[in-house]
Design a protein around this motif. Sequence first.
Motif, PDB file in Angstrom:
ATOM      1  N   CYS A 101       2.875 -25.101  26.531  1.00 13.51           N
ATOM      2  CA  CYS A 101       3.360 -26.444  26.827  1.00 13.51           C
ATOM      3  C   CYS A 101       4.390 -26.336  27.955  1.00 13.51           C
ATOM      4  N   GLU A 161       9.051 -30.474  23.912  1.00 11.16           N
ATOM      5  CA  GLU A 161       7.980 -31.319  23.394  1.00 11.16           C
ATOM      6  C   GLU A 161       7.245 -30.694  22.217  1.00 11.16           C
ATOM      7  N   LEU A 162       7.394 -29.380  22.034  1.00 11.04           N
ATOM      8  CA  LEU A 162       6.734 -28.702  20.918  1.00 11.04           C
ATOM      9  C   LEU A 162       7.263 -29.162  19.567  1.00 11.04           C
ATOM     10  N   ASN A 209       4.478 -34.378  18.617  1.00  6.98           N
ATOM     11  CA  ASN A 209       4.107 -33.067  19.157  1.00  6.98           C
ATOM     12  C   ASN A 209       2.619 -32.748  19.073  1.00  6.98           C
ATOM     13  N   ALA A 262       1.755 -30.309  24.144  1.00  4.81           N
ATOM     14  CA  ALA A 262       2.290 -29.522  23.034  1.00  4.81           C
ATOM     15  C   ALA A 262       1.171 -28.956  22.171  1.00  4.81           C
TER      16      ALA A 262
END
Length: 553
Positions: free
Chosen positions: A270, A275-276, A281, A287
Amino acid sequence: MKKYIYSLAIAMSALTLNSCIGDLDTMPLNETDKTAEQVYVTLGDFEKGLAYIYGSFSLVSQSDPGSADINVGDAGASELVRQYMVLNEMSVGSLKCVWGDAYVADLQNNSWTTAPNDALIAVYTRCMMIVTRANEFLLQSDKKIDMEGIKELRAEARFLRSLGYYILLDLFGNPPFALPENIGGVLPTQIGREGLFNWIESELKAIISGEGGEALPNKGSVAYPRADKGAAQAVLARMYLNAEVYTGTARWADAKAAAEAVIAMGYKLCPNYEELFMQDNTENLNARNEFIFAIAYDRDKTQSYGGTTALINASLGEDANNGIAAALGYPAGTKISRDQWNGYHVPNEYVANFDLVGVDWEAKSGFGYNREKSDRRAFFYNIGGVEAYDKANVNSGWRCWKFNSRASDGTLYSTDNYTIFSSADFPMFRLAEMYLIYAEAQARLDGGTTTDSKAMGYIKELRDRAGVTTPSSINLDFILKERACELMWEGHRRTDLIRYGYFTAMSYPWPYKGGIPDGKVALPSYRTVYPLLQSDLSENPNLVQNTGYQSNN
């Protein structure tokens, strides 16, 4: 799709699996409850049954998130992912807690015994529930083996059972070993840690290769969050990395090969690390492309006070909650997290793994360091806090907001009229870990330090994303530090320190190690595994307690 998968799990409430450890009989206690034979009829029934097994990782009951279906005082503390993370992070220096719960004191002081402990009960019991439910699924599906599509579902059930056994292998060493024939029959015995390792390895290899016609699907050929060959290969990579701990024989070349096999399947990093761990997500393809296998949560369909709900809400008090939101530019009075349980802290000694610029413990606003110039994987806050972690001081150490209540577009799901529950999925395996496994395995094969171009390239990708420079060579201690930054609070730290020989060593302290404030103490070697539940040993005379705990009480 994840809402669909997990709503199916609730639909399996007609199937009562009352006991999963001492008694593996799945016949119902009530005459009005259906038996497995009555529930498992059509392929749709088996799909629901499979979803029921998946749900064992994230759900605490079949009624509501405030009611646990196992004997743990607090329902939220009975959830598997929450306590899996706690057992692996609170027992070392990456996570500490100021709450007065007995299990918290046991873990952060490394003083657990065979006495009941909510975290140990939750993880052990729920993993055995996964094993039992999968065994029941396999027992019933074997009767329908010629049904179209059943072999593919059986492969998934075997994967979930293997993952449950892997967690038990890592945390408890030598748990009871049950197969479908133990359902309603002979109580399980133990096959030893090496024996369990070998069994999991053979199972995973079989469902990757399709031996016997039962194969996991290729990457991307089933809807998220279902498991595929990448997930099984990732479990193998992690197992091989720790094989010397589990079996006494190092498997570095196998770890490298397994990690490389996952990488070759086409997962992608990602671009934005943050953003993970956001609320969207797995709706955010950037992600999700990094996720190999994740545990799904949904604020409407899979509510619990465990999982990412706990990771978000347990970490902040009101001042930090408001302060972080303000530092990110949100309007006054906005909160970065929906609730504020004010318990989880990160000792300064662990935060030192990150390249932070301009740390200031006297700062009155901001984050307490220059976040723009620091490692982008650092999500810390120290305003109003004191540097030295003190388990009696709610304002000591750093606060972490790696998991929070906002989405990738900046939307904050933390207003008073919105739900407390999280929709952020928990990554059990992701591509970054495979990069790190490859690099560590290569470094060990090269004698502790490597300049291998592929290993260096993987580390550079991670460091570039984090906005920090990459050295010209990497050694094992560098990789351990990199794992601390990249995989924080994802359930790796205890296993990492055991593999490195640091968990029990006096030369590697952390706050309250062994109950000592400065942590300068050696731990006995038996603490590298947790005890089996005493209640399980009492119910099953075939089981023997782990070494070192026989006389504990």
